[in-house]
Scaffold this active site. Structure first.
Site, PDB file in Angstrom:
ATOM      1  N   GLU A 171      -4.557   7.101   7.083  1.00  0.00           N
ATOM      2  CA  GLU A 171      -5.626   6.521   6.285  1.00  0.00           C
ATOM      3  C   GLU A 171      -6.092   5.194   6.874  1.00  0.00           C
ATOM      4  O   GLU A 171      -7.297   4.913   6.952  1.00  0.00           O
ATOM      5  CB  GLU A 171      -5.141   6.315   4.854  1.00  0.00           C
TER       6      GLU A 171
ATOM      7  N   GLU B 263       4.395   9.628   2.633  1.00  0.00           N
ATOM      8  CA  GLU B 263       3.316   8.727   2.252  1.00  0.00           C
ATOM      9  C   GLU B 263       3.099   7.602   3.252  1.00  0.00           C
ATOM     10  O   GLU B 263       1.969   7.172   3.460  1.00  0.00           O
ATOM     11  CB  GLU B 263       3.601   8.126   0.863  1.00  0.00           C
TER      12      GLU B 263
ATOM     13  N   GLU C 281       2.540   1.618  -3.314  1.00  0.00           N
ATOM     14  CA  GLU C 281       1.634   2.163  -4.329  1.00  0.00           C
ATOM     15  C   GLU C 281       1.594   3.686  -4.260  1.00  0.00           C
ATOM     16  O   GLU C 281       1.590   4.372  -5.284  1.00  0.00           O
ATOM     17  CB  GLU C 281       0.235   1.588  -4.109  1.00  0.00           C
ATOM     18  N   HIS C 282       1.565   4.225  -3.045  1.00  0.00           N
ATOM     19  CA  HIS C 282       1.582   5.676  -2.887  1.00  0.00           C
ATOM     20  C   HIS C 282       2.912   6.275  -3.329  1.00  0.00           C
ATOM     21  O   HIS C 282       2.957   7.306  -4.012  1.00  0.00           O
ATOM     22  CB  HIS C 282       1.348   6.039  -1.417  1.00  0.00           C
TER      23      HIS C 282
ATOM     24  N   HIS D  13       0.831  -1.199   0.000  1.00  0.00           N
ATOM     25  CA  HIS D  13       0.000   0.000   0.000  1.00  0.00           C
ATOM     26  C   HIS D  13       0.872   1.258   0.000  1.00  0.00           C
ATOM     27  O   HIS D  13       0.661   2.191  -0.788  1.00  0.00           O
ATOM     28  CB  HIS D  13      -0.908  -0.041   1.234  1.00  0.00           C
TER      29      HIS D  13
END
Length: 926
Positions: free
Chosen positions: A251, A226, A153-154, A150
């Site tokens: 998040e 990130e 990906e950022h 994750h």
């Protein structure tokens, strides 16, 4: 914008509208749907359950942009013809053609290739569709909870070797005509798709995507921004305490305030515990700070390699250009490796297991004493067995889909809970699929009762089987899926095949849906017990079965905060004085970097010469049916489908009934009508249509900010042979809706209230924004009433009522004002050949519904009658003044600033700000 319903006339054609001067019926537009119902779910992305952590890291989708294309069906089949000319073994720019397969039911040709030097897999789907799509997919299989795929990906989207500016994806927004840009992290793969209609734009975006995926900068500051970092609460003051920060860290804290996600995540982790599905790919907040920058770079090197990649292209652009660019800009720089990312088969259990977890309490629960969730889940088959997967998916729909399904009757109508448990039904996103069923909103003492009901229902299904009519209804849905076309079809395909292809399944075989339907019918004909035997095999006799229960803990969030504080204390104590000073300096460096203007000159951009100078027109015809009801007709190549829409005004509805309009819309097609009870109505809707729905319709006027249209939008679609049946259903719903089934109404109310409550953690920012606009525009109050926290609180109150009759009695009153032909307009979309019959059926429907005996005056006195503007067609200007919309105007409306704060039991803040003509308003939910 559509002159009629306030939405784009056709997602397939876009552009301006033409109004034909004659009275024919040559005009139609498909409903802007991105869903393909049940079973094969081509349009789910794929069915990514909450625990798979669908991370939409870039909300860059631009589907609302006009897709300037004529519908592919009216064009030549050159894309398919070109694809069929490829030969097995043919070499093209480093790739070898392995398979060429026509899939006529989807009007496409699939070409499978592989890259010689790296082993990269490639699937090209040739179809005469100008909305071309590219995606690259990597199998990402983490073995811990740090969220490395994750965060990666950022981070890859923060600049690359060729395009070193920060956030090149965002910076491409105003340099591109993309119709979609995004990135997704699932449990075992990461997907990067984009789509565009412009060939030069496709090359530009492909260059940016390839460089981001294969050659990212992966700077340490980007990782800190990130992923996670230690930073002073006030970054410019080293005396303030150090805290955890980071986009993914925060998040995921937000994600785990959603009890449905908490439950679904535990379900997957506990049912498939042996490998990557036993961890949280998105990252567990307390584990994310264990990830290092070096580990992130290592994960990229081993997982984001061509040998671990699957490329997908779709549309009518030439394949050779794609292969050449991908080979020269990326793959030529790599050699084959063994990625070792395969997911092994889960070891089967020798006995069922049970597990219990805790979650936060739900302040919007209808009954605070009933917040427990329980489900029973069964491990099924390997998803690469495409026919078995198809069969089990269909079987799942028979078991839990709609009020006629056995589990709906046994569980939802038992008055034990509020809704099905999270992730109910078939889940095919992991290597081995699973099925789950249960209830949420129950008392903890009812867990055993629910388990007994599930076991008993399975036994009854094995004994009695399914009604033939229900099976036919599902096969009818599949036929609609095959015929219904959308501009997002390429995105639907790449999402649909992602999981199966990820585990070495055959993506082309997955697309041969007609073959599977034929095979299924054959099995059912040869063995009438076919489905019952599957139920016995996978449910009754299956020992790999998990019973998962979850109950609230009033101190859940306090305990989570305490664990985070302990983790923070440990991290801070591990720092030397030198490292603390470096942490402060890095924080200042990050702020400086974030505040600097970015040089975007390195990014590609379109030139005026790259863009077509003409815009396609959509030709419409207007007619007045039943004497005075305007109907818009638009002929389109809909592949034998008919799409119907109607808007009915709410201008005369009394103010005290308006808060109940969303509830009315939710239940009006689910309560029964005419001679049909609610079960028979649901069955007929499934057998004869692709869905019938109603929804509130609030459209602000594009030229007068304080005027708006209010109404209810009715939408449906069907195969052309079923048009009379669909319009008859609408006639019965308008003329003879049922409002007598109190217990069924209570079930629907509980489900709606539960869904609204569950949606707050995921949509808190939207609720805050809607609230912020409440007193800023004249339509804002209505938006808040229908779509905001006011509606959530209203549904909570209704669900709590011991006597629900007073609310039920409001529905016939709303019907009297709404379900008539007063102030209605319609649109019909079908093939040119079907338009005459469609016109007759719509006219018959309009004549059948009632009109008010006396004219009702609008509740709000200031109404503007706005005529459709004339449209230039060539050198002629067509007059549309006969078509009027009645807009509400508030001449005395004065915007005012207001700050609103909702206190909710989440450790995450949601803030919305609305600004308009220099007016600013804030709203927040905390």
């Amino acid at each position: 914008m559509s002159l009629f319903l306030g939405e784009p006339v056709s997602p397939a054609t876009g552009g301006k509208l033409l109004l034909s001067k004659n009275k024919g019926r040559e005009g139609k537009k498909p409903l802007p749907r991105f869903e393909i119902p049940v079973c094969i779910s081509l349009a789910e992305c794929p069915k990514l359950p909450p625990q798979v952590h669908l991370q939409s890291c870039l909300a860059l989708s631009s589907f609302s942009r006009s897709l300037n294309q004529k519908s592919w069906r009216w064009r030549s089949v050159s894309a398919n013809e070109r694809a069929l000319q490829y030969k097995i073994g043919e070499q093209i720019h480093g790739f070898t053609v392995n398979q060429v397969t026509a899939v006529p039911e989807l009007f496409l040709t699939a070409v499978k290739l592989s890259h010689e030097n790296t082993g990269a897999k490639y699937l090209h789907v040739a179809r005469e569709d100008s909305n071309n799509l590219f995606s690259v997919q990597f199998r990402t299989t983490p073995m811990d909870n740090t969220g490395v795929p994750h965060i990666l990906e950022h981070t890859v989207l923060c600049g690359s070797q060729k395009y070193p500016c920060r956030d090149p994806f965002f910076k491409m927004l105003n340099r591109s005509l993309s119709t979609f840009m995004n990135a997704f992290t699932a449990s075992d793969y990461t997907l990067y798709p984009f789509s565009t209609q412009n060939p030069k734009d496709f090359q530009n975006l492909l260059s940016v995507y390839l460089d981001a995926a294969f050659f990212p900068c992966l700077r340490q500051l980007d990782f800190w921004q990130e992923g996670w970092r230690l930073e002073h609460e006030n970054p410019t003051d080293p005396q303030t305490p150090l805290v955890f920060k980071g986009i993914v860290f925060n998040e995921m804290k937000g994600a785990f305030t959603d009890n449905e996600k908490v439950f679904a995540q535990h379900l997957q982790n506990k049912l498939l515990p042996d490998h990557t599905y036993g961890v949280i790919s998105g990252g567990e907040p307390l584990s994310i700070p264990d990830l290092t920058w070096e580990q992130l770079k290592e994960f990229h090197a081993t997982h984001y390699h061509p040998s671990n990649a699957r490329f997908f292209t779709y549309g009518n652009f030439p394949l050779e250009q794609h292969l050449k660019q991908i080979h020269e800009e990326a793959l030529i720089k790599f050699h084959r490796i063994e990625p070792n990312t395969a997911v092994p088969v889960q070891q089967l259990w020798d006995k069922p297991r049970e597990h219990h977890v805790k979650c936060g309490s739900d302040s919007f629960a209808a009954d605070p004493a009933k917040q427990t969730t329980v489900s029973v889940s069964f491990l099924l088959t390997d998803i690469t067995d495409t026919f078995e997967t198809f069969t089990l998916n269909l079987l799942s729909s028979l078991l839990v889909g709609g009020p006629n399904s056995p589990f709906y009757k046994a569980l939802l109508e038992a008055n034990l809970g509020t809704d099905f448990s999270p992730d109910v039904g078939f889940n095919g996103c992991t290597r081995e699929a699973y099925f789950s069923v249960g209830l949420q909103g129950i008392a903890e003492r009812d867990i055993e009762t629910v388990k007994q009901i599930i076991a008993k229902t399975i036994d009854e299904v094995i004994e009695k089987g399914f009604e033939e009519e229900r099976i036919e209804a599902l096969l009818h849905k599949i036929e609609i899926q095959l015929k219904h076309q959308s501009t997002s079809f390429g995105l639907a395909l790449t999402s649909y095949i992602a999981s199966c292809w990820n585990h070495e399944g055959d993506p082309v075989e997955l697309l041969k849906i007609a073959d599977k339907v034929a095979q299924f019918r054959h099995h059912l004909k040869e063995n009438p017990m076919f489905l019952q035997e599957k139920v016995k095999q996978y449910f009754k006799d299956n020992l790999h079965r998990l019973t998962l229960s979850m109950s609230p803990d009033e101190s859940y969030y306090e305990k989570q905060a305490k664990l985070e504080a302990e983790k923070l204390k440990q991290k801070v104590n591990d720092l030397s004085e030198k490292e603390k000073k470096q942490t402060y300096e890095k924080g200042l460096e990050l702020i400086d970097l974030q505040s600097k203007p970015q040089d975007t000159s390195c990014l590609p951009a379109l030139k005026v010469s790259d863009i077509e100078s003409t815009i396609p027109f959509t030709e419409l015809e207007m007619a007045f049916e039943a004497d005075e009801i305007p109907v818009q007709y638009c002929a389109q190549p809909t592949n034998g489908m008919v799409y119907f829409r109607a808007v009915s005004s709410l201008n005369t509805l009394p103010e005290e009934l308006k808060p109940y309009v969303p509830l009315f819309c939710n239940v009006i097609t689910k309560m029964g009508c005419g001679t049909l009870g609610y079960r028979e109505q649901a069955q007929q809707i499934e057998l004869k249509t692709g869905g019938m729905s109603a929804s509130p319709h609030i459209i602000a006027d594009d030229s007068h900010l304080d005027a708006y249209e209010q109404g209810v939008l009715f939408s449906s679609l069907c195969l052309d042979r079923n048009l009379p049946d669909m319009m008859h259903l609408w006639s019965e719903i308008f003329n003879n809706p049922h409002f007598e089934e109190e217990e069924h109404f209570r079930v629907l109310v509980k489900m709606i209230a539960q869904e609204l409550s569950n949606g707050i953690p995921d949509s808190g920012h939207i609720y805050a924004s809607v609230r912020a606009s409440k007193t800023l525009t004249s339509a804002g109050e209505l938006q808040e009433m229908y779509n905001g926290m006011d509606q959530v609180k209203l549904m909570k109150r209704i669900a709590e009522m011991s006597d629900i009759k007073p609310v039920l009695r409001k529905l016939p009153r709303i019907k009297k004002y709404l379900l008539n032909s007063d102030n209605m307009r319609c649109s019909v979309n079908a093939t040119p050949q079907q338009m005459s019959q469609a016109s007759k059926e719509v006219e018959h429907f309009l004549k059948s519904i009632t009109r008010s005996k006396k004219e009702r005056k609008p509740v709000r006195p200031h109404v503007i009658e706005k005529s459709s503007e004339p449209i230039l067609v060539g050198k002629e200007r067509l007059n549309c003044s006969q078509i009027t919309r009645k807009l509400i105007n508030e001449p005395t409306f004065q915007p005012c600033q207001m700050k609103t704060h909702f206190l909710l039991p989440f450790p995450v803040n949601y803030v919305g700000e609305c600004t308009m003509q220099g007016r600013k308003q804030k709203g927040s939910t905390v």
